[in-house]
Design a protein around this motif. Structure first.
Motif, PDB file in Angstrom:
ATOM      1  N   ARG A 150       0.837  -1.215   0.000  1.00 58.34           N
ATOM      2  CA  ARG A 150       0.000   0.000   0.000  1.00 58.34           C
ATOM      3  C   ARG A 150       0.866   1.257   0.000  1.00 58.34           C
ATOM      4  N   ARG A 151       1.936   1.244   0.782  1.00 57.04           N
ATOM      5  CA  ARG A 151       2.812   2.417   0.844  1.00 57.04           C
ATOM      6  C   ARG A 151       3.500   2.657  -0.496  1.00 57.04           C
ATOM      7  N   ILE A 152       3.907   1.600  -1.155  1.00 58.44           N
ATOM      8  CA  ILE A 152       4.526   1.739  -2.476  1.00 58.44           C
ATOM      9  C   ILE A 152       3.515   2.308  -3.469  1.00 58.44           C
ATOM     10  N   ALA A 153       2.267   1.865  -3.369  1.00 57.84           N
ATOM     11  CA  ALA A 153       1.226   2.358  -4.274  1.00 57.84           C
ATOM     12  C   ALA A 153       1.038   3.864  -4.139  1.00 57.84           C
ATOM     13  N   GLU A 154       1.223   4.385  -2.936  1.00 63.21           N
ATOM     14  CA  GLU A 154       1.054   5.828  -2.718  1.00 63.21           C
ATOM     15  C   GLU A 154       2.042   6.643  -3.540  1.00 63.21           C
ATOM     16  N   THR A 155       3.138   6.046  -3.961  1.00 67.95           N
ATOM     17  CA  THR A 155       4.152   6.761  -4.750  1.00 67.95           C
ATOM     18  C   THR A 155       4.094   6.378  -6.223  1.00 67.95           C
ATOM     19  N   SER A 156       3.028   5.691  -6.628  1.00 69.69           N
ATOM     20  CA  SER A 156       2.930   5.144  -7.978  1.00 69.69           C
ATOM     21  C   SER A 156       1.783   5.772  -8.758  1.00 69.69           C
ATOM     22  N   ARG A 157       1.801   5.593 -10.083  1.00 72.12           N
ATOM     23  CA  ARG A 157       0.793   6.157 -10.982  1.00 72.12           C
ATOM     24  C   ARG A 157      -0.622   5.806 -10.518  1.00 72.12           C
ATOM     25  N   ASP A 158      -1.453   6.809 -10.382  1.00 73.29           N
ATOM     26  CA  ASP A 158      -2.847   6.647  -9.971  1.00 73.29           C
ATOM     27  C   ASP A 158      -2.997   6.055  -8.575  1.00 73.29           C
ATOM     28  N   GLY A 159      -1.907   6.038  -7.793  1.00 72.88           N
ATOM     29  CA  GLY A 159      -1.976   5.460  -6.455  1.00 72.88           C
ATOM     30  C   GLY A 159      -2.181   3.960  -6.463  1.00 72.88           C
ATOM     31  N   GLN A 160      -1.728   3.302  -7.549  1.00 69.27           N
ATOM     32  CA  GLN A 160      -1.943   1.866  -7.691  1.00 69.27           C
ATOM     33  C   GLN A 160      -0.669   1.158  -8.119  1.00 69.27           C
ATOM     34  N   VAL A 161      -0.614  -0.140  -7.815  1.00 72.56           N
ATOM     35  CA  VAL A 161       0.473  -0.986  -8.286  1.00 72.56           C
ATOM     36  C   VAL A 161      -0.110  -2.262  -8.871  1.00 72.56           C
ATOM     37  N   THR A 162       0.665  -2.888  -9.731  1.00 69.97           N
ATOM     38  CA  THR A 162       0.365  -4.238 -10.187  1.00 69.97           C
ATOM     39  C   THR A 162       1.180  -5.193  -9.334  1.00 69.97           C
ATOM     40  N   VAL A 163       0.520  -6.184  -8.746  1.00 66.22           N
ATOM     41  CA  VAL A 163       1.188  -7.127  -7.852  1.00 66.22           C
ATOM     42  C   VAL A 163       1.454  -8.429  -8.603  1.00 66.22           C
ATOM     43  N   ILE A 164       2.708  -8.845  -8.601  1.00 67.84           N
ATOM     44  CA  ILE A 164       3.119 -10.106  -9.202  1.00 67.84           C
ATOM     45  C   ILE A 164       3.360 -11.079  -8.053  1.00 67.84           C
ATOM     46  N   ALA A 165       2.530 -12.131  -7.958  1.00 71.86           N
ATOM     47  CA  ALA A 165       2.597 -13.013  -6.800  1.00 71.86           C
ATOM     48  C   ALA A 165       2.224 -14.436  -7.187  1.00 71.86           C
ATOM     49  N   SER A 166       2.706 -15.377  -6.392  1.00 68.48           N
ATOM     50  CA  SER A 166       2.374 -16.784  -6.610  1.00 68.48           C
ATOM     51  C   SER A 166       0.882 -17.008  -6.401  1.00 68.48           C
ATOM     52  N   PRO A 167       0.244 -17.830  -7.245  1.00 62.61           N
ATOM     53  CA  PRO A 167      -1.179 -18.146  -7.029  1.00 62.61           C
ATOM     54  C   PRO A 167      -1.440 -18.744  -5.652  1.00 62.61           C
ATOM     55  N   THR A 168      -0.418 -19.357  -5.047  1.00 64.28           N
ATOM     56  CA  THR A 168      -0.590 -19.978  -3.728  1.00 64.28           C
ATOM     57  C   THR A 168      -0.805 -18.948  -2.625  1.00 64.28           C
ATOM     58  N   THR A 169      -0.559 -17.672  -2.894  1.00 64.99           N
ATOM     59  CA  THR A 169      -0.817 -16.632  -1.896  1.00 64.99           C
ATOM     60  C   THR A 169      -2.269 -16.173  -1.894  1.00 64.99           C
ATOM     61  N   PHE A 170      -3.038 -16.548  -2.930  1.00 61.87           N
ATOM     62  CA  PHE A 170      -4.426 -16.113  -3.084  1.00 61.87           C
ATOM     63  C   PHE A 170      -4.516 -14.583  -3.018  1.00 61.87           C
ATOM     64  N   ALA A 171      -3.619 -13.941  -3.743  1.00 55.77           N
ATOM     65  CA  ALA A 171      -3.521 -12.477  -3.697  1.00 55.77           C
ATOM     66  C   ALA A 171      -4.809 -11.800  -4.136  1.00 55.77           C
ATOM     67  N   ARG A 172      -5.504 -12.359  -5.110  1.00 55.94           N
ATOM     68  CA  ARG A 172      -6.739 -11.720  -5.589  1.00 55.94           C
ATOM     69  C   ARG A 172      -7.779 -11.635  -4.481  1.00 55.94           C
ATOM     70  N   GLN A 173      -7.841 -12.663  -3.643  1.00 56.07           N
ATOM     71  CA  GLN A 173      -8.849 -12.669  -2.585  1.00 56.07           C
ATOM     72  C   GLN A 173      -8.383 -11.928  -1.330  1.00 56.07           C
ATOM     73  N   LEU A 174      -7.078 -11.852  -1.123  1.00 56.01           N
ATOM     74  CA  LEU A 174      -6.575 -11.164   0.063  1.00 56.01           C
ATOM     75  C   LEU A 174      -6.498  -9.658  -0.136  1.00 56.01           C
ATOM     76  N   ILE A 175      -5.954  -9.211  -1.271  1.00 55.63           N
ATOM     77  CA  ILE A 175      -5.749  -7.771  -1.470  1.00 55.63           C
ATOM     78  C   ILE A 175      -6.217  -7.280  -2.834  1.00 55.63           C
ATOM     79  N   GLY A 176      -6.672  -8.169  -3.704  1.00 54.19           N
ATOM     80  CA  GLY A 176      -7.024  -7.764  -5.065  1.00 54.19           C
ATOM     81  C   GLY A 176      -8.158  -6.768  -5.161  1.00 54.19           C
ATOM     82  N   HIS A 177      -9.000  -6.700  -4.124  1.00 54.36           N
ATOM     83  CA  HIS A 177     -10.142  -5.784  -4.137  1.00 54.36           C
ATOM     84  C   HIS A 177      -9.790  -4.396  -3.622  1.00 54.36           C
ATOM     85  N   GLU A 178      -8.569  -4.199  -3.131  1.00 54.97           N
ATOM     86  CA  GLU A 178      -8.199  -2.904  -2.553  1.00 54.97           C
ATOM     87  C   GLU A 178      -7.927  -1.877  -3.656  1.00 54.97           C
TER      88      GLU A 178
END
Length: 341
Positions: free
Chosen positions: A29-57
């Motif tokens: 989240r802190r990195i996103a604050e310094t990025s275009r449109d206040g957003q980042v693209t997250v590259i993560a293993s499917p085993t982290t279930f990133a879409r369900q944990l943080i994908g909606h933020e």
């Protein structure tokens, strides 16, 4: 019209567990604050279930799968496994046109992804001379070598060094409202206060065991409290065995949920009063939504990312941790008004 000149940013997360992603979420989240449109693209293993944990933020533009280490039960080789797979990942990133990539990793080989993608600004830990050669600039950090689990320590040091944070940030998660409604319906009818038992474990040496969870659930149910057994599909047999060994007159106080989504697990943990369990992602999730949690850790390295909410139960071995002692600690922690409700 003001043009946003902040860099279009990707964040590559190296770890494969849900708990690992939870620890990194506040810094993403802190990195996103310094990025275009206040957003980042997250590259993560499917085993982290990133879409369900943080994908909606709002800070997450999208999730890209880094398919390097599939779950064992999948019995396949990851698309991005090996040196060729890392290069393939980089080539797949080229069309996105990222200006900057943040590599939350100590592994030099993950940096090859950024090089193959042709991303002009590459920031990372720089804990080895070779990784520093492939990154574009510092500051570098020194890899954590203390007694605690390293992942949170390293990402914290990196975030502070680069000005994304000025002090350690306690992990937190945002509950999805649709999942909250569904979880609430599944918990309806259970007595309160309600305790979640996180009975899953990614490794056998982290598993406290059915006997202990039966004894703990029984003690809590005898107090008139509700218990929900939280695990994934792989632990369905453990959940069924635990439930069926609880006395018939108490079984109505206990419910097993092994078929929920990860987003629903997050919601469930936000609705219970306490969580107790193995060293697994579910306990980290519970702490991240502010639920007082106890992790049956045994002799393993301590977790120091949230000392106010996540309590460690340590011993020379898991076998030395007694259910009655755990129950007593949990029950004594409840405010009198909650314990009687």
């Amino acid at each position: 019209m003001t043009v946003d000149t902040r860099p279009r940013t990707a964040v590559l997360h190296q770890w494969v567990g849900m708990g690992d992603l939870v620890w990194h979420a506040p810094y993403i989240r802190r990195i996103a604050e310094t990025s275009r449109d206040g957003q980042v693209t997250v590259i993560a293993s499917p085993t982290t279930f990133a879409r369900q944990l943080i994908g909606h933020e709002p800070c997450v533009r999208e999730i890209i799968d880094f398919d390097r280490h599939p779950r064992r039960e999948e019995k396949r080789r990851g698309r991005h496994r090996g040196t060729l797979g890392l290069w393939r990942m980089g080539v797949e990133l080229r069309p996105y046109g990222f200006d900057r990539i943040i590599l939350l990793t100590n592994h030099t080989n993950r940096t090859l992804v950024a090089v193959a993608a042709g991303i002009p600004q590459r920031l990372g830990y720089g804990t080895s001379w070779l990784q520093r050669r492939l990154l574009t600039s510092g500051p570098w950090i020194k890899a954590y070598s203390g007694p605690a689990v390293t992942a949170y320590k390293d990402v914290t040091a990196f975030a502070i060094a680069h000005g994304f944070a000025d002090a350690p940030v306690v992990p937190s998660l945002v509950v999805r409202q649709d999942a909250l409604a569904h979880a609430g319906a599944r918990l309806a009818g259970l007595p309160r206060p309600l305790h979640a038992l996180a009975i899953g474990a990614s490794e056998p040496y982290k598993q406290w065991g059915v006997d202990n969870f039966v004894a703990l659930a029984t003690r809590l149910a005898r107090e008139g409290h509700g218990v929900v057994l939280v695990a994934g599909p792989a632990e369905r047999e453990i959940a069924d065995a635990t439930l069926h060994r609880i006395a018939a007159d108490l079984r109505g106080h206990v419910r097993a949920i092994t078929d929920g989504t990860v987003a629903e697990t997050v919601a469930t943990m936000s609705l219970v009063q306490t969580c107790i369990g193995n060293d697994t992602g579910a306990v980290q999730i519970a702490a991240a939504v502010g639920t007082p949690s106890w992790v049956v850790l045994g002799p393993r390295p301590p977790l120091e990312h949230d000392p106010g909410t996540l309590h460690l139960i340590v011993a020379k071995s898991l076998a030395e941790i007694r259910p009655e002692d755990v129950a007593q600690r949990v029950l004594e922690s409840l405010p009198a008004s909650v314990a009687r409700s």
